[in-house]
Design an enzyme around this catalytic site. Structure first.
Site, PDB file in Angstrom:
ATOM      1  N   ARG A 118       0.975  -1.208  -0.081  1.00  0.00           N
ATOM      2  CA  ARG A 118      -0.093  -0.182   0.005  1.00  0.00           C
ATOM      3  C   ARG A 118       0.856   1.249  -0.044  1.00  0.00           C
ATOM      4  O   ARG A 118       1.952   1.269   0.636  1.00  0.00           O
ATOM      5  CB  ARG A 118      -1.001   0.098   1.279  1.00  0.00           C
ATOM      6  CG  ARG A 118      -1.653  -1.138   1.468  1.00  0.00           C
ATOM      7  CD  ARG A 118      -2.635  -1.335   0.303  1.00  0.00           C
ATOM      8  NE  ARG A 118      -3.772  -0.645   0.400  1.00  0.00           N
ATOM      9  CZ  ARG A 118      -4.834  -0.538  -0.597  1.00  0.00           C
ATOM     10  NH1 ARG A 118      -4.701  -1.287  -1.566  1.00  0.00           N
ATOM     11  NH2 ARG A 118      -5.744   0.032  -0.402  1.00  0.00           N
ATOM     12  N   HIS A 166      -0.315   1.277 -10.485  1.00  0.00           N
ATOM     13  CA  HIS A 166      -1.225   0.355  -9.584  1.00  0.00           C
ATOM     14  C   HIS A 166      -1.933  -0.637 -10.374  1.00  0.00           C
ATOM     15  O   HIS A 166      -3.024  -0.856 -10.292  1.00  0.00           O
ATOM     16  CB  HIS A 166      -2.287   1.255  -8.834  1.00  0.00           C
ATOM     17  CG  HIS A 166      -2.613   0.451  -7.569  1.00  0.00           C
ATOM     18  ND1 HIS A 166      -3.252   1.300  -6.412  1.00  0.00           N
ATOM     19  CD2 HIS A 166      -2.721  -0.686  -7.149  1.00  0.00           C
ATOM     20  CE1 HIS A 166      -3.443   0.457  -5.674  1.00  0.00           C
ATOM     21  NE2 HIS A 166      -3.363  -0.857  -5.948  1.00  0.00           N
TER      22      HIS A 166
END
Length: 311
Positions: A226, A274
């Site tokens: 993350r 991402h």
């Protein structure tokens, strides 16, 4: 069962695609309403707004659209008794494994150096390294971390894994570490560090100067956890002084990454938007069905997280 779609970032119905119609006889998908709906007992969410769950008093479970759940657990309107469910998708783990292996091999074989030589029209063959001479440390040993470890070990790399609590290694070729002392020991023997940890208060900012200093000098970071795991200024400093020779970054605290961010033009950083891996529509649909069935029968849904741990 009625399932409300909640996201401040994505149109979840479009994201799921036409295949979600396969479960229409078991789960009815409805859009979020400010006034809420007392008949809704199931939700599917991704980055909900702070008041997203306020109008849904009978909500029993929330399924994340992705593997991460921190964006849901941190929502102020989420009641403590509501289960938060992760999507577990073997296909996602396989995609992540391929992404990580590509970067590990890129460091092993100095592909960035050869790309630079190509731009400068230089023909020079450097020394080659065997895979077993490159120690890879993996932060996080859940379903994805386990798959990464197995596949990298199969490719011949020396693989180590770290987790908060003791975990049995998948094969004899993988070394397992846990706890603070175990983390230090693994880092001291690590050249390529792969982060797939969940985001919790304890892991926020874990990729910092102190951690980088414990890795073998000339190491490499692969960040697919993350964005909030990484202290960006500490990474830039580690790249500047040579403690790290490079980094592959797929996740960021602010997405999309601002156009003025220093990572964009950094010669030692590889950026991806991402997309290291994604869950399949079928996996999401299966999670919704099993969660709805658990609610109907009064059971706890499979893959519900431990809210006290955050994963």
């Amino acid at each position: 069962m009625r399932c409300v779609l909640i996201s401040s970032r994505l149109d979840l119905r479009r994201y799921l695609g036409p295949e979600i119609s396969l479960i229409a006889d078991q789960v009815e998908l409805v859009e979020w309403k400010k006034d809420g709906d007392p008949d809704v007992r199931l939700a599917m969410a991704w980055h909900p707004s702070n008041d997203a769950f306020s109008g849904y008093p009978n909500l029993r479970a929330i399924c994340s659209i992705g593997a991460g759940v921190d964006n849901i657990v941190g929502c102020p309107s989420l009641k403590s008794e509501v289960d938060v469910v992760r999507v577990v998708d073997p296909g996602q783990a396989q995609m992540m494994s391929g992404f990580v292996a590509w970067h590990v091999i890129g460091h092993q074989r100095n592909f960035a150096g050869y790309q630079a030589q190509q731009r400068d029209r230089i023909w020079h063959s450097g020394p080659q390294r065997r895979a077993d001479s490159l120690p890879v440390g993996i932060l996080g040993y859940g379903a994805i971390g386990r798959k990464l470890a197995i596949d990298l070990a199969y490719l011949g790399f020396s693989v180590m894994c770290w987790s908060r609590t003791p975990k049995r290694p998948a094969t004899a070729a993988i070394r397992s570490y846990n706890g603070p002392a175990g983390l230090c020991e693994m880092l001291n023997n690590t050249e390529v560090l792969v982060n797939v940890l969940p985001l919790t208060p304890e892991t926020r900012g874990i990729l910092n100067a102190q951690l980088f200093a414990n890795i073998r000098r000339g190491g490499y970071l692969i960040q697919v956890g993350r964005g909030e795991h990484l202290l960006e200024s500490d990474l830039l400093a580690a790249l500047e002084d040579g403690q790290l020779t490079g980094a592959a970054l797929d996740v960021f605290p602010s997405e999309p990454l601002p156009r003025t961010h220093p990572f964009w033009g950094h010669p030692k950083i590889i950026l991806t938007p991402h997309n290291a891996s994604d869950v399949s529509v079928r996996a999401v649909a299966a999670t919704l069905v099993t969660t709805a069935d658990a609610i109907r029968t009064g059971r706890r849904p499979p893959h519900a997280i431990d809210r006290t741990l955050g994963y």
